[in-house]
Design a protein around this motif. Structure first.
Motif, PDB file in Angstrom:
ATOM      1  N   MET A  54       0.842  -1.186   0.000  1.00 53.67           N
ATOM      2  CA  MET A  54       0.000   0.000   0.000  1.00 53.67           C
ATOM      3  C   MET A  54       0.877   1.235   0.000  1.00 53.67           C
ATOM      4  N   SER A  55       0.436   2.281  -0.659  1.00 51.86           N
ATOM      5  CA  SER A  55       1.201   3.515  -0.711  1.00 51.86           C
ATOM      6  C   SER A  55       0.429   4.598   0.019  1.00 51.86           C
ATOM      7  N   LEU A  56       1.145   5.495   0.667  1.00 55.85           N
ATOM      8  CA  LEU A  56       0.500   6.571   1.379  1.00 55.85           C
ATOM      9  C   LEU A  56       1.484   7.691   1.607  1.00 55.85           C
ATOM     10  N   GLN A  57       0.915   8.874   1.808  1.00 53.10           N
ATOM     11  CA  GLN A  57       1.717  10.026   2.177  1.00 53.10           C
ATOM     12  C   GLN A  57       1.638  10.174   3.684  1.00 53.10           C
ATOM     13  N   VAL A  58       2.767  10.237   4.342  1.00 50.78           N
ATOM     14  CA  VAL A  58       2.808  10.215   5.789  1.00 50.78           C
ATOM     15  C   VAL A  58       2.985  11.628   6.336  1.00 50.78           C
ATOM     16  N   PRO A  59       1.986  12.130   7.089  1.00 50.21           N
ATOM     17  CA  PRO A  59       2.151  13.439   7.721  1.00 50.21           C
ATOM     18  C   PRO A  59       3.011  13.312   8.957  1.00 50.21           C
ATOM     19  N   LEU A  60       3.942  14.222   9.127  1.00 55.65           N
ATOM     20  CA  LEU A  60       4.793  14.204  10.315  1.00 55.65           C
ATOM     21  C   LEU A  60       4.130  15.015  11.420  1.00 55.65           C
ATOM     22  N   ALA A  61       3.772  14.320  12.509  1.00 57.69           N
ATOM     23  CA  ALA A  61       3.215  15.031  13.657  1.00 57.69           C
ATOM     24  C   ALA A  61       4.301  15.875  14.310  1.00 57.69           C
ATOM     25  N   GLN A  62       3.885  16.980  14.883  1.00 54.43           N
ATOM     26  CA  GLN A  62       4.845  17.843  15.557  1.00 54.43           C
ATOM     27  C   GLN A  62       5.257  17.214  16.879  1.00 54.43           C
ATOM     28  N   PRO A  63       6.525  17.046  17.121  1.00 54.10           N
ATOM     29  CA  PRO A  63       6.946  16.451  18.378  1.00 54.10           C
ATOM     30  C   PRO A  63       6.613  17.343  19.557  1.00 54.10           C
ATOM     31  N   GLY A  64       6.343  16.680  20.702  1.00 50.23           N
ATOM     32  CA  GLY A  64       6.060  17.409  21.924  1.00 50.23           C
ATOM     33  C   GLY A  64       7.357  17.778  22.618  1.00 50.23           C
ATOM     34  N   PRO A  65       7.252  18.250  23.849  1.00 48.43           N
ATOM     35  CA  PRO A  65       8.456  18.627  24.606  1.00 48.43           C
ATOM     36  C   PRO A  65       9.375  17.439  24.773  1.00 48.43           C
TER      37      PRO A  65
ATOM     38  N   ASP B 121      -2.200  -4.563   6.879  1.00 46.58           N
ATOM     39  CA  ASP B 121      -2.058  -3.153   6.498  1.00 46.58           C
ATOM     40  C   ASP B 121      -2.105  -2.243   7.720  1.00 46.58           C
ATOM     41  N   LEU B 122      -2.987  -2.549   8.686  1.00 43.38           N
ATOM     42  CA  LEU B 122      -3.021  -1.757   9.906  1.00 43.38           C
ATOM     43  C   LEU B 122      -1.706  -1.901  10.668  1.00 43.38           C
ATOM     44  N   ASN B 123      -1.183  -3.109  10.736  1.00 43.02           N
ATOM     45  CA  ASN B 123       0.099  -3.319  11.409  1.00 43.02           C
ATOM     46  C   ASN B 123       1.210  -2.505  10.763  1.00 43.02           C
ATOM     47  N   LEU B 124       1.183  -2.422   9.427  1.00 44.60           N
ATOM     48  CA  LEU B 124       2.183  -1.629   8.721  1.00 44.60           C
ATOM     49  C   LEU B 124       2.090  -0.155   9.106  1.00 44.60           C
ATOM     50  N   LEU B 125       0.864   0.357   9.191  1.00 38.49           N
ATOM     51  CA  LEU B 125       0.690   1.763   9.574  1.00 38.49           C
ATOM     52  C   LEU B 125       1.173   2.002  10.998  1.00 38.49           C
ATOM     53  N   ILE B 126       0.889   1.068  11.891  1.00 36.12           N
ATOM     54  CA  ILE B 126       1.374   1.196  13.269  1.00 36.12           C
ATOM     55  C   ILE B 126       2.898   1.240  13.284  1.00 36.12           C
ATOM     56  N   GLN B 127       3.507   0.364  12.502  1.00 35.57           N
ATOM     57  CA  GLN B 127       4.969   0.317  12.450  1.00 35.57           C
ATOM     58  C   GLN B 127       5.540   1.609  11.866  1.00 35.57           C
ATOM     59  N   ILE B 128       4.888   2.146  10.834  1.00 33.09           N
ATOM     60  CA  ILE B 128       5.332   3.415  10.249  1.00 33.09           C
ATOM     61  C   ILE B 128       5.225   4.537  11.272  1.00 33.09           C
TER      62      ILE B 128
ATOM     63  N   ILE C 214       8.158   6.974  12.783  1.00 35.47           N
ATOM     64  CA  ILE C 214       8.130   8.434  12.720  1.00 35.47           C
ATOM     65  C   ILE C 214       8.440   9.031  14.094  1.00 35.47           C
ATOM     66  N   VAL C 215       7.768   8.526  15.112  1.00 35.62           N
ATOM     67  CA  VAL C 215       7.989   9.050  16.461  1.00 35.62           C
ATOM     68  C   VAL C 215       9.404   8.733  16.931  1.00 35.62           C
ATOM     69  N   GLU C 216       9.907   7.575  16.580  1.00 35.09           N
ATOM     70  CA  GLU C 216      11.283   7.223  16.933  1.00 35.09           C
ATOM     71  C   GLU C 216      12.260   8.235  16.340  1.00 35.09           C
ATOM     72  N   LEU C 217      12.042   8.607  15.083  1.00 38.43           N
ATOM     73  CA  LEU C 217      12.907   9.590  14.432  1.00 38.43           C
ATOM     74  C   LEU C 217      12.774  10.959  15.103  1.00 38.43           C
ATOM     75  N   GLN C 218      11.552  11.341  15.436  1.00 32.66           N
ATOM     76  CA  GLN C 218      11.343  12.620  16.102  1.00 32.66           C
ATOM     77  C   GLN C 218      12.034  12.659  17.461  1.00 32.66           C
ATOM     78  N   LEU C 219      12.006  11.557  18.178  1.00 29.61           N
ATOM     79  CA  LEU C 219      12.694  11.494  19.467  1.00 29.61           C
ATOM     80  C   LEU C 219      14.201  11.702  19.296  1.00 29.61           C
ATOM     81  N   VAL C 220      14.762  11.036  18.293  1.00 24.01           N
ATOM     82  CA  VAL C 220      16.199  11.146  18.054  1.00 24.01           C
ATOM     83  C   VAL C 220      16.566  12.568  17.647  1.00 24.01           C
TER      84      VAL C 220
END
Length: 392
Positions: free
Chosen positions: A1-12, A230-237, A241-247
């Motif tokens: 499946m293809s999708l455009q992923v919005p990046l949520a704004q990281p919190g504090p 497909d839902l599992n894939l979205l959860i993993q994506i 994303i959050v892992e990258l934002q944390l780093v």
């Protein structure tokens, strides 16, 4: 499946109240939070129904065989156990992402608000969420358990929800709410996947069905499995994303995806003989639980599903229920399924299997949820990875 992923704004990046110099001491296993829906609550899994400070009435249908409680059991048999280790189990059957971060159904306090008073005590957490947000319960109720006229529309709707790119943003927002609420600077959040119900490759189920459900053709099994995958894939994506934002934000907190689905390989419905319905790691209405110390349901470790009902739940006489029930009740799928069952019996249509006409609603609610043995498999993986330092 293809999708455009919005990046949520990281919190504090850093929460206040706990020293940033806190370090985990191996092999100790600290107290933790468990958040999420019925896959976290563990409905049906070695119940006893649990009431606690987070669920005083027992409405969430939490069971001691759920993987959060079993993590403690696994640790208890190892060198890593700590007498001070606790699980603050906030999970609740029926929960969606909105119930985690906002006021929940039936005006129930959000899981985040339940977490806040203990925020400085739990050093990590688990989360199983998302299935109710995309209507999996409707697929179970209207396709797998009963072949209702709405089945095709329900499947189309679930597929539409899963393909909506905004869903990833909802996941990332939910993960950030949990991470930002936790006070420990090294807090770890472990997010689990869901599990595909069927072996879709075999031919043995093409002419079989569960209860009153749709025939389990390979096409149908493949389609339902794909929704889960497909839902599992979205959860993993979303986790990535959050892992990258944390780093990028310099945070010491962490988030990890745990693939529960892979542990079900060989233990789904429609496996090759001699395996049959009772051998699957998912409940059926008249099935038995399988405890983790032996996966053979025919021996003394099997737990019948007729253990006591949840707090305050009374049995339903299907013979008399048919004349007064609501057959179209999407707000209460358990009641709707009981009504459909009762009316089918009144019309002389028997389900696949041998059933009493006096039943407890939870027998239906637990159907297609993981058994105790499946929760144990996940708890062992999480425990072992923690001890190995894989979450650091």
């Amino acid at each position: 499946m293809s999708l455009q992923v919005p990046l949520a704004q990281p919190g504090p990046r850093e929460a206040v109240g706990v020293s940033s110099h806190h370090k985990f001491r191996f092999p100790s296993l600290p107290s933790f939070f468990a958040l999420g829906d019925s896959f976290s609550a563990g409905i049906g899994a070695n119940c006893g129904w649990i009431k606690d400070e987070f669920d005083e009435k027992g409405d969430c249908l939490k069971c001691k065989g759920s993987y959060p409680y079993q993590i403690i059991e696994v640790a208890d048999t190892s060198d890593a156990f700590s007498d001070n280790m606790e699980v603050y189990h906030l999970g609740c059957t029926g929960a969606s992402m909105n119930d985690v971060i906002n006021t929940g159904w039936n005006n129930r306090t959000s899981q985040i608000d339940l977490m806040k008073p203990k925020a400085g005590e739990g050093e990590w957490g688990t989360l199983s969420i998302g299935g109710n947000d995309v209507g999996f319960a409707n697929i179970v109720a209207n396709c797998i358990m009963f072949d209702r006229p709405s089945c095709d529309a329900d499947m189309n709707f679930t597929e539409t929800l899963i393909s909506d790119p905004r869903l990833v943003g909802q996941f990332t927002t939910t993960y950030w709410k949990v991470l930002d609420t936790a006070l420990y600077h090294d807090f770890r959040l472990i997010v689990t996947s869901y599990s595909q119900f069927f072996n879709a490759e075999t031919a043995i189920c093409d002419n079989r069905y569960i209860f009153y459900g749709r025939y389990l053709t390979r096409e149908f099994r493949t389609r339902v499995n794909k929704m889960v995958a497909d839902l599992n894939l979205l959860i993993q994506i979303a986790v990535s994303i959050v892992e990258l934002q944390l780093v990028l934000g310099g945070s010491r907190k962490g988030i990890f995806f745990e693939d529960w689905d892979s542990l079900f390989t060989g233990h789904r419905f429609c496996e090759e003989p001699p395996l049959d319905w009772p051998d699957a790691w998912f409940f059926t209405i008249n099935g038995v639980d399988i405890l983790p110390n032996n996966t053979n349901h025919t021996n003394n470790t099997a737990v019948p599903q007729w253990a006591g009902p949840p707090w305050g739940e009374t049995p339903v006489n299907l013979t008399s229920f048919a004349s007064s029930c609501n057959g179209e009740n999407p707000g209460n799928l358990t009641s709707q399924m009981l009504c459909t069952w009762a009316r089918n019996l009144g019309e002389g249509r028997e389900p696949d299997g041998d059933f009493s006409t006096v039943v407890y609603p939870w027998w239906i609610t637990k159907t297609l949820h993981p058994k105790s043995v499946a929760h144990r498999a996940l708890s062992k993986v999480i425990y072992q990875k923690w001890i190995n330092g894989d979450y650091f």
